[in-house]
Motif scaffolding. Structure first.
Motif, PDB file in Angstrom:
ATOM      1  N   TYR A  16      -3.450   0.943  -6.794  1.00  0.00           N
ATOM      2  CA  TYR A  16      -2.855   2.087  -6.088  1.00  0.00           C
ATOM      3  C   TYR A  16      -3.912   2.780  -5.241  1.00  0.00           C
ATOM      4  CZ  TYR A  16      -0.284   6.435  -5.251  1.00  0.00           C
ATOM      5  OH  TYR A  16       0.352   7.504  -4.661  1.00  0.00           O
ATOM      6  N   ASP A  17      -3.568   3.022  -3.977  1.00  0.00           N
ATOM      7  CA  ASP A  17      -4.432   3.801  -3.087  1.00  0.00           C
ATOM      8  C   ASP A  17      -3.825   5.199  -2.965  1.00  0.00           C
ATOM      9  OD1 ASP A  17      -5.780   5.052  -0.996  1.00  0.00           O
ATOM     10  OD2 ASP A  17      -6.043   3.183   0.131  1.00  0.00           O
ATOM     11  N   PRO A  18      -4.416   6.206  -3.600  1.00  0.00           N
ATOM     12  CA  PRO A  18      -3.822   7.546  -3.591  1.00  0.00           C
ATOM     13  C   PRO A  18      -3.875   8.228  -2.233  1.00  0.00           C
ATOM     14  CG  PRO A  18      -5.999   7.604  -4.597  1.00  0.00           C
ATOM     15  CD  PRO A  18      -5.674   6.162  -4.372  1.00  0.00           C
ATOM     16  N   PHE A  19      -4.716   7.744  -1.329  1.00  0.00           N
ATOM     17  CA  PHE A  19      -4.849   8.379  -0.021  1.00  0.00           C
ATOM     18  C   PHE A  19      -3.674   8.045   0.888  1.00  0.00           C
ATOM     19  CE2 PHE A  19      -9.086   8.138  -1.779  1.00  0.00           C
ATOM     20  CZ  PHE A  19      -9.590   9.402  -1.516  1.00  0.00           C
ATOM     21  N   ILE A  20      -3.107   6.854   0.719  1.00  0.00           N
ATOM     22  CA  ILE A  20      -1.933   6.480   1.511  1.00  0.00           C
ATOM     23  C   ILE A  20      -0.689   6.390   0.631  1.00  0.00           C
ATOM     24  CG2 ILE A  20      -3.273   5.294   3.265  1.00  0.00           C
ATOM     25  CD1 ILE A  20      -2.499   2.648   1.946  1.00  0.00           C
ATOM     26  N   ARG A  21      -0.859   6.623  -0.666  1.00  0.00           N
ATOM     27  CA  ARG A  21       0.227   6.649  -1.642  1.00  0.00           C
ATOM     28  C   ARG A  21       1.023   5.332  -1.643  1.00  0.00           C
ATOM     29  NH1 ARG A  21       3.891  11.678  -1.149  1.00  0.00           N
ATOM     30  NH2 ARG A  21       4.192  11.286  -3.370  1.00  0.00           N
ATOM     31  N   LYS A  22       0.285   4.240  -1.625  1.00  0.00           N
ATOM     32  CA  LYS A  22       0.919   2.920  -1.668  1.00  0.00           C
ATOM     33  C   LYS A  22       0.179   2.001  -2.635  1.00  0.00           C
ATOM     34  CE  LYS A  22       3.078   2.880   2.899  1.00  0.00           C
ATOM     35  NZ  LYS A  22       3.203   2.174   4.204  1.00  0.00           N
ATOM     36  N   ILE A  23       0.922   1.025  -3.133  1.00  0.00           N
ATOM     37  CA  ILE A  23       0.355  -0.026  -3.967  1.00  0.00           C
ATOM     38  C   ILE A  23      -0.066  -1.169  -3.052  1.00  0.00           C
ATOM     39  CG2 ILE A  23       0.870  -1.740  -5.758  1.00  0.00           C
ATOM     40  CD1 ILE A  23       2.889   0.306  -6.911  1.00  0.00           C
ATOM     41  N   ILE A  24      -1.294  -1.653  -3.235  1.00  0.00           N
ATOM     42  CA  ILE A  24      -1.826  -2.716  -2.393  1.00  0.00           C
ATOM     43  C   ILE A  24      -1.860  -4.027  -3.175  1.00  0.00           C
ATOM     44  CG2 ILE A  24      -3.761  -3.469  -0.958  1.00  0.00           C
ATOM     45  CD1 ILE A  24      -2.377  -0.917   0.023  1.00  0.00           C
ATOM     46  N   LEU A  25      -1.450  -5.118  -2.515  1.00  0.00           N
ATOM     47  CA  LEU A  25      -1.550  -6.463  -3.062  1.00  0.00           C
ATOM     48  C   LEU A  25      -2.581  -7.226  -2.241  1.00  0.00           C
ATOM     49  CD1 LEU A  25       1.704  -5.578  -2.923  1.00  0.00           C
ATOM     50  CD2 LEU A  25       1.992  -7.822  -3.995  1.00  0.00           C
ATOM     51  N   TYR A  64      -1.147  -6.822   1.447  1.00  0.00           N
ATOM     52  CA  TYR A  64       0.185  -6.266   1.686  1.00  0.00           C
ATOM     53  C   TYR A  64       0.291  -4.947   0.930  1.00  0.00           C
ATOM     54  CZ  TYR A  64       1.247 -10.971   3.331  1.00  0.00           C
ATOM     55  OH  TYR A  64       1.238 -12.163   4.022  1.00  0.00           O
ATOM     56  N   SER A  65       1.295  -4.152   1.283  1.00  0.00           N
ATOM     57  CA  SER A  65       1.489  -2.896   0.567  1.00  0.00           C
ATOM     58  C   SER A  65       2.921  -2.812   0.048  1.00  0.00           C
ATOM     59  CB  SER A  65       1.179  -1.696   1.459  1.00  0.00           C
ATOM     60  OG  SER A  65       2.089  -1.617   2.535  1.00  0.00           O
ATOM     61  N   PHE A  66       3.071  -2.037  -1.021  1.00  0.00           N
ATOM     62  CA  PHE A  66       4.388  -1.765  -1.598  1.00  0.00           C
ATOM     63  C   PHE A  66       4.483  -0.267  -1.799  1.00  0.00           C
ATOM     64  CE2 PHE A  66       7.030  -0.965  -5.371  1.00  0.00           C
ATOM     65  CZ  PHE A  66       8.216  -1.579  -4.991  1.00  0.00           C
ATOM     66  N   ASP A  67       5.503   0.331  -1.220  1.00  0.00           N
ATOM     67  CA  ASP A  67       5.695   1.781  -1.332  1.00  0.00           C
ATOM     68  C   ASP A  67       6.503   2.073  -2.595  1.00  0.00           C
ATOM     69  OD1 ASP A  67       6.528   4.470  -1.096  1.00  0.00           O
ATOM     70  OD2 ASP A  67       6.439   4.353   1.095  1.00  0.00           O
ATOM     71  N   PRO A  68       5.896   2.685  -3.613  1.00  0.00           N
ATOM     72  CA  PRO A  68       6.625   2.932  -4.857  1.00  0.00           C
ATOM     73  C   PRO A  68       7.725   3.977  -4.730  1.00  0.00           C
ATOM     74  CG  PRO A  68       4.486   4.005  -4.923  1.00  0.00           C
ATOM     75  CD  PRO A  68       4.514   3.181  -3.673  1.00  0.00           C
TER      76      PRO A  68
END
Length: 263
Positions: free
Chosen positions: A124-133, A149-153
């Motif tokens: 999780y990147d808290p600065f962009i609030r997304k999960i990174i793969l 890639y990113s996943f928006d929770p």
């Protein structure tokens, strides 16, 4: 630039001085780990078993577990706002939350791409609030870079991430012309905000900025890091790494204290 000395460590860590917690046979294929600050336990998953484990390093032998799914190729674990996210090797993400001690709510989010992709990392990147793969082996990648890639929770949507991992740069920093970099775990440091990436196959620890630009590379001891598959941090910066048994002894969890490095 790193040297060839395997004892070299990131600032404020001593990679040759871990606290080692041995695990039972049931966790021989431990993969992802997450820290639970409320009781300082470590949460973990096991490849091919749909169980969530709760480990107490300060209480040897005490391990709790809950089933969340049938068996599959589970690679990484993330805890975010009381929701657990588990990564499958094909990029699908399971999201589940316990409703009570014996029931949970679960969704599976399918990775929107063709076959031929292999993943082992979410963070999780808290600065962009997304999960990174981060790709371990994706069909579209060449030897010089790895896609992310990113996943928006919050919207449950996947998208291409804004950066890739420059494998050629990593190779140059370990004095190699080229390597096939296959990362197995990653997390953002809670204090420095650097991205730490471990590769079990390459026995490397890469420290990069949040955009994936490699800053330093460290060789890992093949004795201590026999098969590192999980990485997380405590809020205080202690680094937690899980090792599969790898047919050598038993699986373990290693804890590296932050700001305790001896000179």
């Amino acid at each position: 630039m790193m040297s060839d000395n395997e004892s070299e460590s990131p600032e404020r860590y001593a990679l040759d001085k871990p606290y080692v917690y041995k695990l039972p046979i049931e966790l021989d294929e431990i993969s992802g780990v997450a820290f639970y600050p409320k009781d300082t336990s470590i949460l973990a998953i096991n490849d091919e078993r749909g169980w969530l484990y709760k480990i107490y390093p300060e209480k040897p032998g005490l391990i709790q577990k809950w089933k969340f799914a049938d068996g599959a190729d589970f690679e990484d674990l993330l805890l975010l706002d009381s929701v657990f996210y588990v990564l499958k090797s094909n990029g699908n993400i399971l999201g589940f939350k316990f409703i009570s001690t014996d029931s949970l709510f679960l969704n599976e989010y399918s990775f929107p791409a063709t076959k031929g992709n292999e993943f082992e990392i979410i963070y999780y990147d808290p600065f962009i609030r997304k999960i990174i793969l981060i790709c371990k082996d994706c069909e579209s990648d060449k030897k010089k870079a790895l896609s992310t890639y990113s996943f928006d929770p919050y919207t449950s949507q996947y998208s291409d991430s804004s950066f890739s991992i420059d494998v050629k740069r990593i190779a140059g920093m370990i004095h190699e012309k080229s390597i096939k970099f296959k990362p197995s775990a990653a997390a953002i440091h809670p204090i420095t905000h650097e991205l730490y990436i471990i590769s079990s196959v390459n026995k490397l620890l890469v420290v990069a900025d949040r955009n994936g630009t490699t800053e330093k590379v460290y060789k890992l001891s093949r004795t201590d890091f026999k098969q590192p598959e999980g990485l997380t941090f405590t809020p205080a910066g202690d680094m937690i790494v899980s090792n599969e048994a790898a047919e050598i002894g038993v699986a373990n969890i290693m804890i590296f204290r932050y700001n305790k490095r001896t000179k």
